[in-house]
Design a protein around this motif. Structure first.
Motif, PDB file in Angstrom:
ATOM      1  N   THR A 237      -8.607  -5.037   1.322  1.00 22.34           N
ATOM      2  CA  THR A 237      -7.231  -5.120   1.813  1.00 22.34           C
ATOM      3  C   THR A 237      -6.982  -6.358   2.666  1.00 22.34           C
TER       4      THR A 237
ATOM      5  N   GLN B 243       0.830  -1.208   0.000  1.00 23.34           N
ATOM      6  CA  GLN B 243       0.000   0.000   0.000  1.00 23.34           C
ATOM      7  C   GLN B 243       0.870   1.265   0.000  1.00 23.34           C
TER       8      GLN B 243
ATOM      9  N   GLN C 106      -2.814   1.318  -6.906  1.00 24.00           N
ATOM     10  CA  GLN C 106      -3.513   1.678  -5.671  1.00 24.00           C
ATOM     11  C   GLN C 106      -4.772   2.500  -5.932  1.00 24.00           C
TER      12      GLN C 106
END
Length: 438
Positions: free
Chosen positions: A246, A95, A240
């Motif tokens: 996630t 991330q 992203q």
């Protein structure tokens, strides 16, 4: 079937340069529908693999050596796929983009040095786009080369408009231009009527590529033009933009779709690069025009040698589309590396004008002093510079994607990591051979 998650409007003030998590993805339904929502980032990086710099090296290689360097295009395309998949994995799992991770895990001095090297690569790439676009404007509309170089600064307004509309609009614009390039060269390839047996033989590696200085120079230029160092930073950021889950399962699915996106997009880029070299070999090399490396010369001769003016027109249109599309990704990459490495945030228009100005100055100087031939030499040199800079981007990418502390259970398997390190060693060795012969 449940409806897809809807996208919320992009807020440039809060999502950064690339609208992180601003694009909704399907989390259920047929796999191909879920895959379509992930398509985009791969095509943004694919632009860099078929920009005007590729044209100069592919045209020069095909005209001078026929189909012999096709295996270099195939090899560099495979290398590009692996590196871009690693880049996408880094962005999805960590991330964070590659530039941000370099800042976090390297000393301040090292981060600044890496940033400056990356800026050099971006300027070299932008230089190729300036020259390619200016040449296309001259070929299609008769605009003098010096004026065309200056006019390339105006594309900042198109980029600003696209960024304000949203990231999906930006991706759609790029994909449309890539479609134009692909169609133009598919038609030109058919008009060139290459010897397909010789084409197949060109994909067989040859030691002559290393022993012949001229062939080695073009081979390294092809690698530099194909595996773009700034794309490694760009891709780790643009993946992203997808609002995937996630969780480990969500990341696993995102990794699979991102890898498929890379393979399809760079497969298209490979076909375009191969088509340029094959067309050059079939039209110029076989007719005795082995010295063709100039885009303008290629444009003028392509029509007469193929028997139709359509070939030249398609060549010019595709060149213009390549220049326009690649200028967009250079701007995005510039914003990413500047914000990631040194946390300097500039408005997109300011960043674009700075990068473009650095590219315009040498292009104008060479155009005025040395003319069109000097511009073509500068175009090929820019691609060699990219190849020399590539290991400095590969090293942190391979290192971070192989580190469990950063990637957890998604760390790169050891055999894949060793393959990536071997690729880097090959590039460093080729660069060393080239430097020793300059």
């Amino acid at each position: 079937m449940a409806p897809p998650v809807m996208s919320t409007p992009r807020d440039p003030a809060t999502t950064g340069a690339n609208g992180e998590r601003s694009v909704a993805v399907r989390r259920d339904g047929p796999w191909w529908r879920r895959f379509l929502s992930f398509i985009g980032p791969g095509y943004l990086v694919a632009v860099g693999y078929m920009d005007p710099g590729n044209w100069a090296t592919d045209l020069g290689g095909g005209a001078a050596y026929g189909y012999a360097l096709l295996w270099i295009i195939g090899l560099s395309s495979c290398m590009a796929m692996l590196l871009q998949i690693l880049s996408a994995r880094l962005g999805i799992v960590a991330q964070a983009d590659l530039a941000q991770l370099c800042r976090r895990h390297a000393s301040r001095r090292s981060a600044v040095a890496q940033w400056l090297l990356c800026e050099i690569a971006i300027c070299a790439c932008d230089l190729a786009e300036v020259i390619g676009t200016a040449i296309a404007l001259k070929l299609l509309f008769g605009i003098p080369l010096t004026y065309g170089v200056v006019l390339t600064a105006l594309d900042v307004f198109a980029i600003l408009w696209l960024q304000q509309r949203g990231f999906r609009y930006l991706e759609a614009f790029i994909m449309a231009l890539l479609g134009v390039i692909f169609v133009c060269f598919a038609i030109n390839l058919a008009l060139a009527e290459p010897a397909w047996r010789a084409v197949a033989a060109g994909f067989i590696p040859s030691t002559e590529t290393v022993t012949d200085p001229g062939m080695l120079y073009l081979a390294i230029g092809i690698i530099g033009a194909t595996v773009m160092p700034h794309n490694l930073y760009l891709h780790s950021s643009t993946v992203q933009t997808r609002r995937f889950s996630t969780s480990d399962n969500g990341k696993r699915k995102a990794l699979a779709f991102a890898a498929a996106d890379v393979v399809v997009a760079l497969g298209l880029a490979f076909l375009v690069n191969a088509a340029i070299l094959i067309t050059s070999a079939a039209v110029f090399h076989t007719s005795g025009h082995a010295d063709i490396a100039d885009l303008e010369q290629a444009y003028k001769l392509l029509g007469p040698l193929t028997g139709t003016a359509l070939a030249s027109i398609l060549f010019g249109v595709a060149l213009l589309a390549a220049g326009l599309s690649s200028s967009v990704t250079a701007t995005l990459a510039g914003q990413i590396v500047m914000e990631g490495f040194v946390q300097i945030k500039l408005p997109p228009w300011a960043r674009r004008l700075i990068t473009r100005s650095v590219a315009i100055v040498p292009a104008l100087f060479v155009t005025i002093v040395y003319g069109d031939h000097g511009v073509t030499s500068l175009l090929i040199l820019s691609q060699v510079i990219l190849s020399l800079q590539l290991p400095f981007a590969m090293w942190p990418l391979i290192r971070y994607t192989s580190t469990p502390a950063i990637m957890g259970r998604f760390a790169t398997p050891r055999p894949v990591a060793w393959l990536a390190w071997t690729m880097m060693a090959v590039i460093v060795s080729l660069n060393g051979v080239l430097l020793s012969r300059l």
